[in-house]
Design a protein around this motif. Structure first.
Motif, PDB file in Angstrom:
ATOM      1  N   LYS A 260      -5.996 -10.655  10.765  1.00  0.00           N
ATOM      2  CA  LYS A 260      -6.075 -10.820   9.589  1.00  0.00           C
ATOM      3  C   LYS A 260      -6.708  -9.642   9.372  1.00  0.00           C
ATOM      4  CE  LYS A 260      -8.832 -13.149   5.624  1.00  0.00           C
ATOM      5  NZ  LYS A 260      -8.400 -11.878   5.169  1.00  0.00           N
ATOM      6  N   ILE A 261      -6.135  -8.218   8.572  1.00  0.00           N
ATOM      7  CA  ILE A 261      -5.978  -6.504   8.365  1.00  0.00           C
ATOM      8  C   ILE A 261      -7.652  -6.069   7.487  1.00  0.00           C
ATOM      9  CG2 ILE A 261      -4.549  -4.883   8.130  1.00  0.00           C
ATOM     10  CD1 ILE A 261      -3.154  -6.189  10.604  1.00  0.00           C
ATOM     11  N   TYR A 262      -7.580  -5.685   7.435  1.00  0.00           N
ATOM     12  CA  TYR A 262      -8.262  -5.141   5.908  1.00  0.00           C
ATOM     13  C   TYR A 262      -7.639  -3.330   6.225  1.00  0.00           C
ATOM     14  CZ  TYR A 262     -11.480  -8.648   5.969  1.00  0.00           C
ATOM     15  OH  TYR A 262     -11.921 -10.991   5.256  1.00  0.00           O
TER      16      TYR A 262
ATOM     17  N   CYS B 218      -3.908   3.125   0.067  1.00  0.00           N
ATOM     18  CA  CYS B 218      -2.175   3.843   1.098  1.00  0.00           C
ATOM     19  C   CYS B 218      -1.242   2.128   1.840  1.00  0.00           C
ATOM     20  CB  CYS B 218      -1.929   4.587   1.860  1.00  0.00           C
ATOM     21  SG  CYS B 218      -3.085   4.368   3.137  1.00  0.00           S
ATOM     22  N   GLN B 219      -2.529   1.462   2.080  1.00  0.00           N
ATOM     23  CA  GLN B 219      -2.475   0.185   3.284  1.00  0.00           C
ATOM     24  C   GLN B 219      -2.543   0.375   4.165  1.00  0.00           C
ATOM     25  OE1 GLN B 219      -0.071   0.069  -0.219  1.00  0.00           O
ATOM     26  NE2 GLN B 219      -2.227  -1.052  -0.316  1.00  0.00           N
ATOM     27  N   ALA B 220      -2.723   2.021   4.961  1.00  0.00           N
ATOM     28  CA  ALA B 220      -3.160   1.413   6.365  1.00  0.00           C
ATOM     29  C   ALA B 220      -3.565   0.518   7.019  1.00  0.00           C
ATOM     30  CB  ALA B 220      -3.876   3.069   6.320  1.00  0.00           C
ATOM     31  N   HIS B 221      -3.620   0.349   8.066  1.00  0.00           N
ATOM     32  CA  HIS B 221      -4.745  -0.603   8.866  1.00  0.00           C
ATOM     33  C   HIS B 221      -6.024   0.083   9.242  1.00  0.00           C
ATOM     34  CE1 HIS B 221      -1.502  -3.479   9.959  1.00  0.00           C
ATOM     35  NE2 HIS B 221      -0.876  -3.339   8.478  1.00  0.00           N
TER      36      HIS B 221
ATOM     37  N   CYS C 175      -5.194   8.732   3.900  1.00  0.00           N
ATOM     38  CA  CYS C 175      -4.862   9.659   2.402  1.00  0.00           C
ATOM     39  C   CYS C 175      -5.874   9.978   2.382  1.00  0.00           C
ATOM     40  CB  CYS C 175      -4.361   8.360   0.784  1.00  0.00           C
ATOM     41  SG  CYS C 175      -5.614   6.629   1.250  1.00  0.00           S
ATOM     42  N   GLY C 176      -6.312   9.766   2.768  1.00  0.00           N
ATOM     43  CA  GLY C 176      -7.709  10.985   3.338  1.00  0.00           C
ATOM     44  C   GLY C 176      -9.209   9.842   1.787  1.00  0.00           C
ATOM     45  N   SER C 177      -8.646   9.052   1.660  1.00  0.00           N
ATOM     46  CA  SER C 177      -9.346   7.852   0.410  1.00  0.00           C
ATOM     47  C   SER C 177     -10.970   7.483   1.660  1.00  0.00           C
ATOM     48  CB  SER C 177      -9.436   6.887  -0.312  1.00  0.00           C
ATOM     49  OG  SER C 177      -7.593   7.238  -0.677  1.00  0.00           O
TER      50      SER C 177
END
Ligand SMILES: [Zn+2]
Length: 93
Positions: A12-14, A19-22, A75-77
């Motif tokens: 179960k990934i956050y 950008c949906q990076a894990h 993405c740097g967010s």
């Protein structure tokens, strides 16, 4: 060049909203009972695909803490923050 190497997680990934990076898995959640100026926050044991920003003193609900914002490497967010150190004071009873 230019393609970032991102670590993939399983379970179960956050992931990053943008950008949906894990970022972390639910097994590493320590507490879900945090709130900050950005809304609800979960405390994790560890996270991946993040970089740590500049340290600063910040007044949290639990007092002054040295914290750093953490950023998604995809993405740097800004995706959260971490405590740089926790200060616990014990007094003799
Ligand atoms: Zn991202």
């Amino acid at each position: 060049m230019g393609r970032l190497f991102l670590i993939s997680l399983e379970g179960k990934i956050y992931s990053c909203k943008h950008c949906q990076a894990h970022l972390a898995v639910s097994d590493d959640i320590v507490s879900k009972a945090f709130h900050c100026k950005h809304g609800r926050a979960y405390l994790f044991n560890k996270a991946v695909n993040v970089t740590v920003g500049i340290k600063e003193e910040r007044l949290m609900i639990t007092g002054m803490h040295t914290v750093s914002d953490i950023f998604c490497v995809g993405c740097g967010s800004i995706v959260g923050w971490k405590y740089v150190r926790l200060i616990s004071i014990f007094l003799l009873a």
